[in-house]
Structure formats: C-alpha cells, structure tokens
Design an enzyme around this catalytic site. Structure first.
Site: not given
Length: 321
Positions: A38, A166, A193
């Site tokens: 990305i 995220s 994460y």
C-alpha cells in the site's frame, strides 16, 4: 469548483487529483514502499506532482525495483531512495541523518511501514518486534526529523506527519507493564498488533499537542486490504477468521477493498486542506472518523503516558524547540 466528496470507493489518485496544489513543490517521505504494498500505491498518487518523493525500504534492491516502477509510470518524477530498517535503531538514526543532510525541506512524513503479524519476537533492542517497529522506531525517526519538519512551515503550509493505524486498534489495550519487559507468556499476535496500532493513534494526538499544532499529525484506518503474504501473518489472519482455511481473504464475511482505495485515506490525511487545524484526528474512508476510535485510544492521558514511556525506552527526550 465544488468541494470533492470522498468515500470508501475513492482511490489515492482521486484524492491527489482533487488537491494537486497541495502536492506541488512539496517533499514527501513515505516509509515502506516495496512493490505490491500500500506504500507503493501511496507513492504512485504523489509521484505525478510532488517536488521530491523519498521512498524507503530495507534494501537497495527493493528500492531500485520501486524506483524503476515509479519512473516507468512517471518519467519526470523526482524520486530519492532511502534505506530504512525500522527493526534497527542504528538504521533509523542513519536514515534520519541522511534526510537531515538534504537541502530540500520535509513537508509530509508518512509512517506506512509495519512489521508482520506473527509469533513473539524480540528485536535487537530487546523489545517486542511489532511494538518496536510500528511505534518506537517511527517515534524516534519523527523526533530526529522534527527540526527539519518544523522548518518546512511557510505561509499556508503546515507540515503533517501521518501514522497508518488500523481498526484493529480497537481489539485491545496497551499492556504498560510489558513495554519495557516483553513477556512471551502474555503474548498473542492480534493483541500485539492492536497495541502497536493504538500507539499510532495516541502518538498522532500527542505529537500535534506537544508541537503546539505546528505539526499536524493524523492517524488512520486504510481499510481491510489483502496486502501481506507472509506465512505467519496469513496463519494469524486465519485464526481470527479474516482469511479462509485456504489462506485467502474471506471476502464473504469482510468488506475487503483494493490497495488503491485503501491508500486514498493516507493521501487524504496528508493533503486534504479541509482537515487543517484538526490534527490528532483519526480518518477512515478518507474522512475524519473520530467516532471509530476506541475509548482507550481516545484517552489523552494514555497519549501522554505512552509518550513518556517511549522516551524512557529510548533514553532520550523528544523536545520541540
């Protein structure tokens, strides 16, 4: 000209085309720009109009491939490769010194690179690898470049620092006790994460505050995108139901979008003039979406605590002149 409207279908190049004057003449540094990533798609959106595009990667070979692909599409683009390995503070310091030696200013810094989701690992600094590569190293890189970033300010130009976070930041909280002393017994990949992505949201808030708004920093959710083929990551995503047992994105259960659509939110955070003065905000689908931030990541006391603890991990203060 009417004000553009962005949504989940907007692409990175759509956003760039809507605000070309916000890109022209600017220097933009994007971490993690390997092909198929990305970050590369983000770089494509800037390459047409940018004054200088600094691309980073862990090896000269990967950087050459990215540069060649961008030059093929945009022959006139001014592209400069920079070796940066976020798993190594030595590499971070070396890369920052190189950028600081450039004669050009630095207007936009985009923290896009991220460690893979997977088993417990310690890096060379004895920190958990995801938290170190996704937060501590970007924090250090920003600290080292802050004087140059601040110096790029001019009438009508306020520098920006972008953190690609995220929606997974909402899957957990930060375990303050294990930041300096990682504990494998308490580790799970998704929690690690989430912790790293919470740190991105909190850092954007605190960076904006501590700089007195002289740096406008934003965090964002790029969307659910199939970007990693790393076996450990695929296994983790299978375990939480995002990938199928066959190791493919489960598009029936989750709204996957393209990299071009995902990179749009990064570009919007970096250049959309309509969010000027709203530093610290969180974006999704190329719009401010603070209502999607978890209570933990929205807590300014947590932002201040994380900043202080990160300084302690590094053994140095992040001070604004």
């Amino acid at each position: 000209m009417s004000s553009p409207t962005f949504d989940v279908n907007t692409t990175a190049k759509d956003v760039a085309a809507a605000f070309p004057e916000q890109i022209k003449g600017k220097t933009v540094l994007i971490t993690g720009t390997s092909l198929k990533s990305i970050g590369f798609t983000t770089a494509q959106a800037f390459a047409k109009d940018v004054g200088l595009l600094i691309i980073t990667g862990r090896s000269h070979e990967k950087l050459k491939a990215t540069e060649a692909a961008l030059k093929t599409e945009f022959p006139g683009a001014n592209i400069r490769p920079l070796v940066l390995d976020l798993a190594s503070r030595t590499s971070v310091r070396k890369a920052a010194a190189e950028v600081n030696s450039y004669s050009e200013p630095l207007h936009i810094l985009i923290h896009n690179a991220a460690d893979v989701i997977g088993p417990f690992r310690l890096n060379e600094d004895r920190l958990e690898s995801q938290f170190s590569s996704d937060h501590v190293s970007p924090f250090l890189f920003t600290k080292l470049l802050a004087p140059k970033i601040l110096a790029s300010a001019a009438p009508g130009i306020v520098p920006r620092v972008i953190f690609v976070s995220s929606l997974a930041h909402g899957f957990g909280i930060i375990d303050w006790d294990t930041l300096a002393n990682p504990d494998e017994a308490k580790y799970n990949a998704v929690g690690a994460y989430a912790q790293a992505k919470i740190a991105n949201v909190l850092t954007a808030k605190e960076l904006t505050k501590r700089s007195g708004g002289r740096i406008q920093s934003f965090s964002l959710h790029p969307g659910t995108i199939a970007t990693s083929e790393a076996p450990a990551t695929v296994t983790t995503l299978q375990a939480i139901g995002i990938y199928t047992p066959e190791g493919k994105p489960d598009t029936e259960k989750h709204p996957f979008i393209s990299q071009e659509q995902g990179a749009a939110t990064t570009v919007a955070a970096a250049i959309d003039p309509r969010i000027e003065g709203k530093g610290g905000a969180y974006l999704s689908s190329s719009n401010i979406a603070d209502d999607e931030v978890s209570a933990f990541a929205a807590d300014l006391a947590n932002a201040e605590k994380l900043w202080t603890l990160t300084e302690e991990l590094l053994g140095e203060k992040f001070v604004f002149a």
